[in-house]
Design an enzyme around this catalytic site. Structure first.
Site, PDB file in Angstrom:
ATOM      1  N   TYR A  33       0.840  -1.197   0.000  1.00 32.34           N
ATOM      2  CA  TYR A  33       0.000   0.000   0.000  1.00 32.34           C
ATOM      3  C   TYR A  33       0.869   1.238   0.000  1.00 32.34           C
ATOM      4  O   TYR A  33       2.080   1.173   0.210  1.00 32.34           O
ATOM      5  CB  TYR A  33      -0.973   0.008   1.181  1.00 32.34           C
ATOM      6  CG  TYR A  33      -0.362   0.347   2.520  1.00 32.34           C
ATOM      7  CD1 TYR A  33       0.504  -0.538   3.161  1.00 32.34           C
ATOM      8  CD2 TYR A  33      -0.637   1.556   3.147  1.00 32.34           C
ATOM      9  CE1 TYR A  33       1.053  -0.222   4.386  1.00 32.34           C
ATOM     10  CE2 TYR A  33      -0.087   1.879   4.381  1.00 32.34           C
ATOM     11  CZ  TYR A  33       0.763   0.974   4.992  1.00 32.34           C
ATOM     12  OH  TYR A  33       1.313   1.295   6.204  1.00 32.34           O
ATOM     13  N   ARG A  52       8.217   4.731  -4.223  1.00 35.26           N
ATOM     14  CA  ARG A  52       8.314   3.713  -3.173  1.00 35.26           C
ATOM     15  C   ARG A  52       7.312   2.581  -3.417  1.00 35.26           C
ATOM     16  O   ARG A  52       7.616   1.405  -3.180  1.00 35.26           O
ATOM     17  CB  ARG A  52       8.090   4.341  -1.792  1.00 35.26           C
ATOM     18  CG  ARG A  52       8.290   3.345  -0.656  1.00 35.26           C
ATOM     19  CD  ARG A  52       8.204   3.990   0.710  1.00 35.26           C
ATOM     20  NE  ARG A  52       6.875   4.523   0.973  1.00 35.26           N
ATOM     21  CZ  ARG A  52       6.559   5.241   2.048  1.00 35.26           C
ATOM     22  NH1 ARG A  52       7.491   5.512   2.953  1.00 35.26           N
ATOM     23  NH2 ARG A  52       5.329   5.679   2.224  1.00 35.26           N
ATOM     24  N   ARG A 100      -6.992 -20.391  -3.148  1.00 37.49           N
ATOM     25  CA  ARG A 100      -6.007 -20.237  -2.077  1.00 37.49           C
ATOM     26  C   ARG A 100      -4.891 -21.273  -2.187  1.00 37.49           C
ATOM     27  O   ARG A 100      -5.135 -22.486  -2.127  1.00 37.49           O
ATOM     28  CB  ARG A 100      -6.682 -20.370  -0.699  1.00 37.49           C
ATOM     29  CG  ARG A 100      -5.723 -20.059   0.454  1.00 37.49           C
ATOM     30  CD  ARG A 100      -6.429 -20.099   1.806  1.00 37.49           C
ATOM     31  NE  ARG A 100      -5.544 -19.694   2.883  1.00 37.49           N
ATOM     32  CZ  ARG A 100      -4.678 -20.503   3.496  1.00 37.49           C
ATOM     33  NH1 ARG A 100      -4.595 -21.770   3.136  1.00 37.49           N
ATOM     34  NH2 ARG A 100      -3.900 -20.052   4.466  1.00 37.49           N
ATOM     35  N   LYS A 148       6.597  -1.743   2.012  1.00 38.57           N
ATOM     36  CA  LYS A 148       5.358  -1.205   2.607  1.00 38.57           C
ATOM     37  C   LYS A 148       4.228  -2.214   2.422  1.00 38.57           C
ATOM     38  O   LYS A 148       3.312  -2.038   1.611  1.00 38.57           O
ATOM     39  CB  LYS A 148       5.025   0.165   2.016  1.00 38.57           C
ATOM     40  CG  LYS A 148       4.108   0.986   2.914  1.00 38.57           C
ATOM     41  CD  LYS A 148       4.131   2.453   2.527  1.00 38.57           C
ATOM     42  CE  LYS A 148       3.027   3.249   3.150  1.00 38.57           C
ATOM     43  NZ  LYS A 148       3.078   3.321   4.611  1.00 38.57           N
ATOM     44  N   GLU A 180      11.157   2.622  14.686  1.00 38.80           N
ATOM     45  CA  GLU A 180      10.313   3.678  14.103  1.00 38.80           C
ATOM     46  C   GLU A 180       8.978   3.660  14.828  1.00 38.80           C
ATOM     47  O   GLU A 180       8.737   2.822  15.686  1.00 38.80           O
ATOM     48  CB  GLU A 180      10.124   3.468  12.593  1.00 38.80           C
ATOM     49  CG  GLU A 180       9.552   2.116  12.232  1.00 38.80           C
ATOM     50  CD  GLU A 180       9.531   1.852  10.720  1.00 38.80           C
ATOM     51  OE1 GLU A 180       9.398   2.808   9.928  1.00 38.80           O
ATOM     52  OE2 GLU A 180       9.627   0.668  10.345  1.00 38.80           O
ATOM     53  N   LEU A 205      10.879   1.378   7.460  1.00 36.91           N
ATOM     54  CA  LEU A 205      10.356   1.892   6.202  1.00 36.91           C
ATOM     55  C   LEU A 205      11.102   3.176   5.827  1.00 36.91           C
ATOM     56  O   LEU A 205      11.296   4.032   6.690  1.00 36.91           O
ATOM     57  CB  LEU A 205       8.861   2.199   6.373  1.00 36.91           C
ATOM     58  CG  LEU A 205       8.145   2.573   5.068  1.00 36.91           C
ATOM     59  CD1 LEU A 205       7.897   1.329   4.218  1.00 36.91           C
ATOM     60  CD2 LEU A 205       6.827   3.274   5.359  1.00 36.91           C
TER      61      LEU A 205
END
Ligand code: PMP
Length: 283
Positions: A33, A52, A100, A148, A180, A205
């Site tokens: 995301y 990114r 799946r 991310k 972070e 990140l």
């Protein structure tokens, strides 16, 4: 105005947007995301966020379904359709829908794309006026935090610990050093006015706001140290703050219940916040 979201090629009313239960984002958190801020109706530092996004997708082998120009077009149209003046645009790409099975689905499986907006008072945030209180928690995450990923369970638990403690953010700690924030980059300011933040690595990140703040600090001739800092050093710092696309530069006024400085947003933090807002407004 009713809410419009973007789903796999179409702008649709929020109520009509549906994802199949076999989406790998839902089953495996197999997706990436990105979040860009919108200020005065304009995207902030957006190309760095899109770069990114492209890198994160590449690191886990998902094809980026859009060019930079296409992403910008979609973000702009979505912000316009939702009358978004200030807030964020959220983008998510997953490995798509397939029966799946852990290994990747057939190469021609189209990635799923979801985008939505959220209104938020970023500049005139009451929290930025008073400063945020923060706690530290153990960093429970995996080893590729530079990606991310939508797999955010450790951050969900960290943020919930913060909520339960009645504070705004949790800083995650590994081997005694702050990695972070649960959704932000952590900074301290030492008593001799040096801005300290952890260097980039796979342990955190690469914050887009972090990069902009370091650039602004260096242009303003402020002293910067990219190095690890311990929880004890942070408890003793003159100032602290965290950065993210959705908070810009957020002053921290207490850490684990200990007051930092005089308990108000520090002067260097306020200066960096003003510089960042100026940069965001300049477009
Ligand atoms: N670290 C983590 C773990 C985050 O989730 C975020 C926010 N996405 C950040 C740092 C800040 O990154 P950015 O400045 O790019 O929003």
């Amino acid at each position: 105005m009713s809410r419009t979201v973007y789903l796999n090629g179409s702008f649709v009313p929020f109520e009509e947007a549906r994802i199949p239960i076999m989406d790998r984002g839902f089953l495996f958190a197999d997706g990436i995301y990105e979040v860009s801020a919108v200020l005065d109706g304009r995207l902030v530092d957006n190309e760095a966020h899109l770069a990114r996004l492209d890198r994160s997708l590449g690191e886990i082998g998902i094809r980026n379904p859009h060019t930079i120009a296409e992403w910008i077009g979609l973000e702009t149209e979505l912000a316009e359709r939702n009358g978004l003046d200030e807030g964020v645009v959220y983008m998510q790409v997953t490995r798509g829908v397939a029966e799946r099975d852990f290994a990747f689905p057939p190469a021609d499986t189209p990635p799923s794309v979801v985008m939505f907006t959220q209104k938020k008072a970023i500049v005139s945030s009451p929290l930025a006026e008073t400063g945020a209180r923060v706690i530290t928690v153990e960093d429970l995450r995996w080893k590729r935090r530079d990606i991310k990923s939508v797999a955010l369970l450790a951050q969900v638990l960290a943020k919930q610990a913060a909520a339960a403690a009645g504070v705004a953010e949790a800083w995650m700690v590994e081997d005694g050093a702050v990695t972070e924030g649960s959704s932000s980059t952590a900074f301290i300011v030492t008593k001799d006015r040096r801005i300290v933040t952890r260097p980039l690595s796979t342990a955190l990140l690469p914050g887009i706001t972090r990069a902009a703040v370091l650039r602004l600090a260096s242009e303003a001739d402020l002293a910067i140290e990219e190095r690890l800092f311990s929880v004890e050093e942070a408890h003793d710092a003159a100032e602290a703050f965290y950065t993210s696309a959705s908070a810009f530069v957020m002053p921290v006024v207490s850490l684990d219940g200990r007051t930092l400085g005089d308990g108000h947003p520090g002067p260097l933090t306020r200066r960096l916040r003003a510089l960042y807002i100026e940069m965001a407004r300049a477009g």
